[in-house]
Motif scaffolding. Sequence first.
Motif, PDB file in Angstrom:
ATOM      1  N   ASP A 167       2.659  56.703 -36.251  1.00  0.00           N
ATOM      2  CA  ASP A 167       3.963  56.325 -35.707  1.00  0.00           C
ATOM      3  C   ASP A 167       5.047  56.269 -36.777  1.00  0.00           C
ATOM      4  O   ASP A 167       6.163  55.824 -36.511  1.00  0.00           O
ATOM      5  N   SER A 168       4.725  56.724 -37.979  1.00  0.00           N
ATOM      6  CA  SER A 168       5.657  56.612 -39.105  1.00  0.00           C
ATOM      7  C   SER A 168       6.532  57.852 -39.241  1.00  0.00           C
ATOM      8  O   SER A 168       6.188  58.943 -38.782  1.00  0.00           O
ATOM      9  N   TRP A 169       7.681  57.654 -39.910  1.00  0.00           N
ATOM     10  CA  TRP A 169       8.616  58.745 -40.204  1.00  0.00           C
ATOM     11  C   TRP A 169       8.898  58.767 -41.701  1.00  0.00           C
ATOM     12  O   TRP A 169       8.798  57.745 -42.376  1.00  0.00           O
ATOM     13  N   ILE A 170       9.275  59.952 -42.184  1.00  0.00           N
ATOM     14  CA  ILE A 170       9.675  60.094 -43.578  1.00  0.00           C
ATOM     15  C   ILE A 170      11.083  60.682 -43.621  1.00  0.00           C
ATOM     16  O   ILE A 170      11.428  61.545 -42.806  1.00  0.00           O
ATOM     17  N   ILE A 171      11.904  60.184 -44.541  1.00  0.00           N
ATOM     18  CA  ILE A 171      13.266  60.690 -44.722  1.00  0.00           C
ATOM     19  C   ILE A 171      13.396  61.180 -46.151  1.00  0.00           C
ATOM     20  O   ILE A 171      13.046  60.468 -47.096  1.00  0.00           O
ATOM     21  N   GLY A 172      13.892  62.400 -46.329  1.00  0.00           N
ATOM     22  CA  GLY A 172      14.032  62.935 -47.677  1.00  0.00           C
ATOM     23  C   GLY A 172      14.954  64.130 -47.716  1.00  0.00           C
ATOM     24  O   GLY A 172      15.262  64.729 -46.680  1.00  0.00           O
ATOM     25  N   ASP A 173      15.377  64.492 -48.934  1.00  0.00           N
ATOM     26  CA  ASP A 173      16.279  65.638 -49.085  1.00  0.00           C
ATOM     27  C   ASP A 173      15.610  66.807 -49.805  1.00  0.00           C
ATOM     28  O   ASP A 173      16.289  67.730 -50.257  1.00  0.00           O
ATOM     29  N   ARG A 174      14.294  66.767 -49.894  1.00  0.00           N
ATOM     30  CA  ARG A 174      13.538  67.879 -50.483  1.00  0.00           C
ATOM     31  C   ARG A 174      12.423  68.302 -49.541  1.00  0.00           C
ATOM     32  O   ARG A 174      11.851  67.472 -48.826  1.00  0.00           O
ATOM     33  N   ILE A 175      12.098  69.564 -49.583  1.00  0.00           N
ATOM     34  CA  ILE A 175      11.045  70.057 -48.700  1.00  0.00           C
ATOM     35  C   ILE A 175       9.706  69.426 -49.048  1.00  0.00           C
ATOM     36  O   ILE A 175       8.833  69.271 -48.185  1.00  0.00           O
ATOM     37  N   SER A 176       9.529  68.992 -50.301  1.00  0.00           N
ATOM     38  CA  SER A 176       8.277  68.328 -50.683  1.00  0.00           C
ATOM     39  C   SER A 176       8.119  67.003 -49.937  1.00  0.00           C
ATOM     40  O   SER A 176       6.996  66.577 -49.652  1.00  0.00           O
ATOM     41  N   ASP A 177       9.240  66.338 -49.612  1.00  0.00           N
ATOM     42  CA  ASP A 177       9.170  65.106 -48.822  1.00  0.00           C
ATOM     43  C   ASP A 177       8.626  65.404 -47.429  1.00  0.00           C
ATOM     44  O   ASP A 177       7.733  64.711 -46.930  1.00  0.00           O
ATOM     45  N   ILE A 178       9.186  66.428 -46.831  1.00  0.00           N
ATOM     46  CA  ILE A 178       8.786  66.800 -45.468  1.00  0.00           C
ATOM     47  C   ILE A 178       7.331  67.255 -45.434  1.00  0.00           C
ATOM     48  O   ILE A 178       6.552  66.857 -44.553  1.00  0.00           O
ATOM     49  N   ARG A 179       6.938  68.051 -46.398  1.00  0.00           N
ATOM     50  CA  ARG A 179       5.561  68.548 -46.426  1.00  0.00           C
ATOM     51  C   ARG A 179       4.559  67.422 -46.689  1.00  0.00           C
ATOM     52  O   ARG A 179       3.440  67.457 -46.184  1.00  0.00           O
ATOM     53  N   ALA A 180       4.972  66.431 -47.464  1.00  0.00           N
ATOM     54  CA  ALA A 180       4.095  65.279 -47.676  1.00  0.00           C
ATOM     55  C   ALA A 180       3.847  64.567 -46.352  1.00  0.00           C
ATOM     56  O   ALA A 180       2.718  64.154 -46.056  1.00  0.00           O
TER      57      ALA A 180
END
Length: 228
Positions: A167-180
């Motif tokens: 149920d968690s979300w991640i917020i980031g400005d790099r594609i590595s954040d999203i892929r993690a």
Amino acid sequence: MSNSTKINNKINSFNKTITVSGDKSLSIRWVLFSSMAKGKSKAFNLLLSEDVLAAINAVKKLGINVKLNKNISYLINACNIMNIPVIEITNQSGIGRGYYSWNDFIKTEQQIRKFLLLENAKVDMLCACAFHSDALGKYKVDNHSWRKPNIGMLLQAKNSLNINLNDSWIIGDRISDIRAGENAGIKGGVYLNAKNNKHISKSNFILKYKDNLDDLNWLIDDLSNSCF
């Protein structure tokens, strides 16, 4: 004898995007340069330290129109109220490469926490990874499990705070954040200022593209209906 130097050359007009890491001196320089620019200038992730805010106030007194959009604090505050853990996970290869120290990093984080607390926002846990294939000494590790897009920091947060990653979300400005986030099997991610808006998400991962943090009420609603 004068100690000053007068520069008569003018900066040519340009329309480019410059990406640099968040930094107090760079943030102040952006404020000063943008105040002299034609048209509008935009900056993301300014480090709003006391000195940077002073620079902003100074150019405002000169008649420059400055608009500060919402920062992440309102979302963090909403999570705090709902008892949803807020985790910061960050790659810090600059420490491993010797560009700056852990103490420098901690001082910056303490300053960020200070401003967040002014808006009743609190980060529950911080994970930072200094390992990198080009780092020095003990930090020279290729593809360390903690370095995003690997999921080591997310798993550490999950185990430490008993977080439901589904149920968690991640917020980031790099594609590595999203892929993690994708690799960890979490629900979704918000990709800020995306350079690659054609990324194909894995499985059922929900991917949202955003230019700023102004309208994340939908995310607050989603989190309020989740189980942590």
